[in-house]
Design a protein around this motif. Structure first.
Motif, PDB file in Angstrom:
ATOM      1  N   ASN A  26       0.844  -1.190   0.000  1.00  0.00           N
ATOM      2  CA  ASN A  26       0.000   0.000   0.000  1.00  0.00           C
ATOM      3  C   ASN A  26       0.877   1.235   0.000  1.00  0.00           C
ATOM      4  O   ASN A  26       1.917   1.275   0.669  1.00  0.00           O
ATOM      5  CB  ASN A  26      -0.918   0.046   1.228  1.00  0.00           C
ATOM      6  N   TRP A  27       0.451   2.232  -0.753  1.00  0.00           N
ATOM      7  CA  TRP A  27       1.069   3.554  -0.674  1.00  0.00           C
ATOM      8  C   TRP A  27       0.186   4.404   0.208  1.00  0.00           C
ATOM      9  O   TRP A  27      -1.034   4.458   0.031  1.00  0.00           O
ATOM     10  CB  TRP A  27       1.197   4.173  -2.051  1.00  0.00           C
ATOM     11  N   GLN A  28       0.791   5.090   1.190  1.00  0.00           N
ATOM     12  CA  GLN A  28       0.020   5.881   2.147  1.00  0.00           C
ATOM     13  C   GLN A  28       0.596   7.285   2.263  1.00  0.00           C
ATOM     14  O   GLN A  28       1.802   7.463   2.409  1.00  0.00           O
ATOM     15  CB  GLN A  28       0.017   5.215   3.522  1.00  0.00           C
ATOM     16  N   GLN A  29      -0.291   8.259   2.177  1.00  0.00           N
ATOM     17  CA  GLN A  29       0.090   9.648   2.449  1.00  0.00           C
ATOM     18  C   GLN A  29      -0.761  10.149   3.602  1.00  0.00           C
ATOM     19  O   GLN A  29      -1.996  10.124   3.541  1.00  0.00           O
ATOM     20  CB  GLN A  29      -0.111  10.537   1.226  1.00  0.00           C
ATOM     21  N   ALA A  30      -0.115  10.572   4.680  1.00  0.00           N
ATOM     22  CA  ALA A  30      -0.807  11.041   5.881  1.00  0.00           C
ATOM     23  C   ALA A  30      -0.461  12.504   6.130  1.00  0.00           C
ATOM     24  O   ALA A  30       0.676  12.929   5.912  1.00  0.00           O
ATOM     25  CB  ALA A  30      -0.408  10.190   7.087  1.00  0.00           C
ATOM     26  N   GLU A  31      -1.456  13.262   6.581  1.00  0.00           N
ATOM     27  CA  GLU A  31      -1.255  14.678   6.880  1.00  0.00           C
ATOM     28  C   GLU A  31      -1.736  14.979   8.294  1.00  0.00           C
ATOM     29  O   GLU A  31      -2.813  14.555   8.699  1.00  0.00           O
ATOM     30  CB  GLU A  31      -1.999  15.557   5.871  1.00  0.00           C
TER      31      GLU A  31
ATOM     32  N   ILE B  48       5.525   3.466   1.932  1.00  0.00           N
ATOM     33  CA  ILE B  48       5.141   2.244   1.230  1.00  0.00           C
ATOM     34  C   ILE B  48       5.011   1.151   2.282  1.00  0.00           C
ATOM     35  O   ILE B  48       5.962   0.882   3.027  1.00  0.00           O
ATOM     36  CB  ILE B  48       6.189   1.839   0.174  1.00  0.00           C
ATOM     37  N   LEU B  49       3.817   0.514   2.373  1.00  0.00           N
ATOM     38  CA  LEU B  49       3.529  -0.479   3.405  1.00  0.00           C
ATOM     39  C   LEU B  49       3.347  -1.849   2.761  1.00  0.00           C
ATOM     40  O   LEU B  49       2.269  -2.168   2.237  1.00  0.00           O
ATOM     41  CB  LEU B  49       2.258  -0.085   4.171  1.00  0.00           C
ATOM     42  N   PRO B  50       4.377  -2.700   2.787  1.00  0.00           N
ATOM     43  CA  PRO B  50       4.248  -4.043   2.202  1.00  0.00           C
ATOM     44  C   PRO B  50       3.480  -4.988   3.116  1.00  0.00           C
ATOM     45  O   PRO B  50       3.394  -4.775   4.328  1.00  0.00           O
ATOM     46  CB  PRO B  50       5.701  -4.494   2.030  1.00  0.00           C
TER      47      PRO B  50
ATOM     48  N   SER C  42       1.743 -14.486   8.482  1.00  0.00           N
ATOM     49  CA  SER C  42       1.438 -13.202   7.853  1.00  0.00           C
ATOM     50  C   SER C  42       2.462 -12.149   8.248  1.00  0.00           C
ATOM     51  O   SER C  42       3.063 -12.208   9.323  1.00  0.00           O
ATOM     52  CB  SER C  42       0.026 -12.730   8.218  1.00  0.00           C
ATOM     53  N   TYR C  43       2.631 -11.172   7.360  1.00  0.00           N
ATOM     54  CA  TYR C  43       3.537 -10.047   7.593  1.00  0.00           C
ATOM     55  C   TYR C  43       2.804  -8.766   7.208  1.00  0.00           C
ATOM     56  O   TYR C  43       2.243  -8.672   6.103  1.00  0.00           O
ATOM     57  CB  TYR C  43       4.816 -10.203   6.770  1.00  0.00           C
ATOM     58  N   ASN C  44       2.784  -7.801   8.118  1.00  0.00           N
ATOM     59  CA  ASN C  44       2.105  -6.538   7.870  1.00  0.00           C
ATOM     60  C   ASN C  44       2.953  -5.384   8.383  1.00  0.00           C
ATOM     61  O   ASN C  44       3.786  -5.546   9.282  1.00  0.00           O
ATOM     62  CB  ASN C  44       0.733  -6.505   8.566  1.00  0.00           C
ATOM     63  N   THR C  45       2.714  -4.218   7.827  1.00  0.00           N
ATOM     64  CA  THR C  45       3.389  -2.999   8.262  1.00  0.00           C
ATOM     65  C   THR C  45       2.349  -1.922   8.530  1.00  0.00           C
ATOM     66  O   THR C  45       1.274  -1.914   7.931  1.00  0.00           O
ATOM     67  CB  THR C  45       4.383  -2.497   7.200  1.00  0.00           C
ATOM     68  N   SER C  46       2.675  -1.015   9.451  1.00  0.00           N
ATOM     69  CA  SER C  46       1.769   0.074   9.796  1.00  0.00           C
ATOM     70  C   SER C  46       2.586   1.231  10.352  1.00  0.00           C
ATOM     71  O   SER C  46       3.786   1.091  10.634  1.00  0.00           O
ATOM     72  CB  SER C  46       0.713  -0.381  10.814  1.00  0.00           C
ATOM     73  N   THR C  47       1.944   2.374  10.523  1.00  0.00           N
ATOM     74  CA  THR C  47       2.616   3.561  11.033  1.00  0.00           C
ATOM     75  C   THR C  47       1.824   4.160  12.194  1.00  0.00           C
ATOM     76  O   THR C  47       0.608   3.976  12.291  1.00  0.00           O
ATOM     77  CB  THR C  47       2.775   4.632   9.939  1.00  0.00           C
ATOM     78  N   ASN C  48       2.524   4.863  13.076  1.00  0.00           N
ATOM     79  CA  ASN C  48       1.914   5.657  14.145  1.00  0.00           C
ATOM     80  C   ASN C  48       2.480   7.065  14.059  1.00  0.00           C
ATOM     81  O   ASN C  48       3.704   7.239  14.041  1.00  0.00           O
ATOM     82  CB  ASN C  48       2.216   5.064  15.526  1.00  0.00           C
ATOM     83  N   GLN C  49       1.603   8.040  13.996  1.00  0.00           N
ATOM     84  CA  GLN C  49       2.049   9.421  13.848  1.00  0.00           C
ATOM     85  C   GLN C  49       2.340  10.044  15.207  1.00  0.00           C
ATOM     86  O   GLN C  49       1.732   9.674  16.209  1.00  0.00           O
ATOM     87  CB  GLN C  49       0.987  10.256  13.116  1.00  0.00           C
ATOM     88  N   PRO C  50       3.266  11.006  15.301  1.00  0.00           N
ATOM     89  CA  PRO C  50       3.494  11.723  16.557  1.00  0.00           C
ATOM     90  C   PRO C  50       2.314  12.625  16.875  1.00  0.00           C
ATOM     91  O   PRO C  50       1.580  13.063  15.981  1.00  0.00           O
ATOM     92  CB  PRO C  50       4.768  12.526  16.292  1.00  0.00           C
TER      93      PRO C  50
END
Length: 221
Positions: A24-29, A50-52, A69-77
């Motif tokens: 996945n391509w992710q753009q966060a604001e 880029i989240l594979p 399974s393998y996942n990726t994620s993000t946490n914003q400050p």
């Protein structure tokens, strides 16, 4: 805070196994306004990632499966972590922001083993999870040994991860007209924190936590 993502995944299905992989391509604001008695601060941060992801499952039989399974994620400050103006509402504990903070990036691997015997009413479940975090946001504490004033500032560090697993086995107990379940959960976590030494130099501290919890459950009908 808002984000937009789009992705692609390819999946293959066979009689005994299946697998898939994609990204996945992710753009966060992150946008906000911090109001103080002196000056207002406008914060506008954009994160792109880029989240594979991937998954595999093998079927030993209809009731016995193994998946990975393998996942990726993000946490914003948070906004308070990004503010450029110190929060000195408590003169003995001054909180400083860090406008240069990066997003936390998580890698997670999960494995599940399910062995079920519905006719004998015996079940075995094994779950394992491993997670590591890049750019983990932790506090950096600097204490003035003469005045006792502590300055806290969030920073990014690496080398933070945790492991957890759970094993559960259940079987019938016919003379009690019920079933017994024996399970155990284990967890290990490694975190980090920065604090100044007597000489004033910041030292990285590693915090390790181990948990273990056995359980026995009896159900009677």
């Amino acid at each position: 805070y808002g984000f937009t993502n789009a992705g692609i995944r390819m999946r293959t299905q066979k009689k005994k196994y299946s697998y898939s992989f994609g990204a996945n391509w992710q753009q966060a604001e992150l946008q906000g306004k911090i109001t103080t008695g002196i000056k207002d601060s406008l914060i506008n941060k954009t994160f792109r990632n880029i989240l594979p992801n991937a998954r595999f499952q093998y079927n030993f039989s209809k009731f016995k499966t193994l998946s990975l399974s393998y996942n990726t994620s993000t946490n914003q400050p948070g906004m308070s972590q990004l503010q450029p103006i110190p929060d000195n509402s408590n003169p003995l504990n001054i909180k400083n922001g860090n406008p240069d903070l990066k997003q936390e990036f998580n890698h997670t691997i999960q494995s599940n083993l399910n062995l079920m015997s519905p006719y004998k009413n015996k079940n075995l479940f094994v779950f394992l999870t491993a997670r590591t975090t890049e750019n983990k946001i932790v506090n950096s504490d600097s204490i003035n040994l003469q005045t006792g004033v502590r300055n806290t500032k969030p920073v990014n560090v690496s080398g933070v991860y945790n492991l957890s697993n759970n094993i559960s086995y259940s079987m019938p107990v016919r003379f009690l007209k019920g079933s017994v379940e024996i399970s155990s959960s284990t967890g290990y976590n490694q975190g980090k924190q920065l604090i100044n030494s007597i000489t004033g130099q910041l030292i990285e501290n590693t915090i390790k936590t181990l948990t273990f919890g056995p359980e026995v459950r009896l159900d009677m009908n």
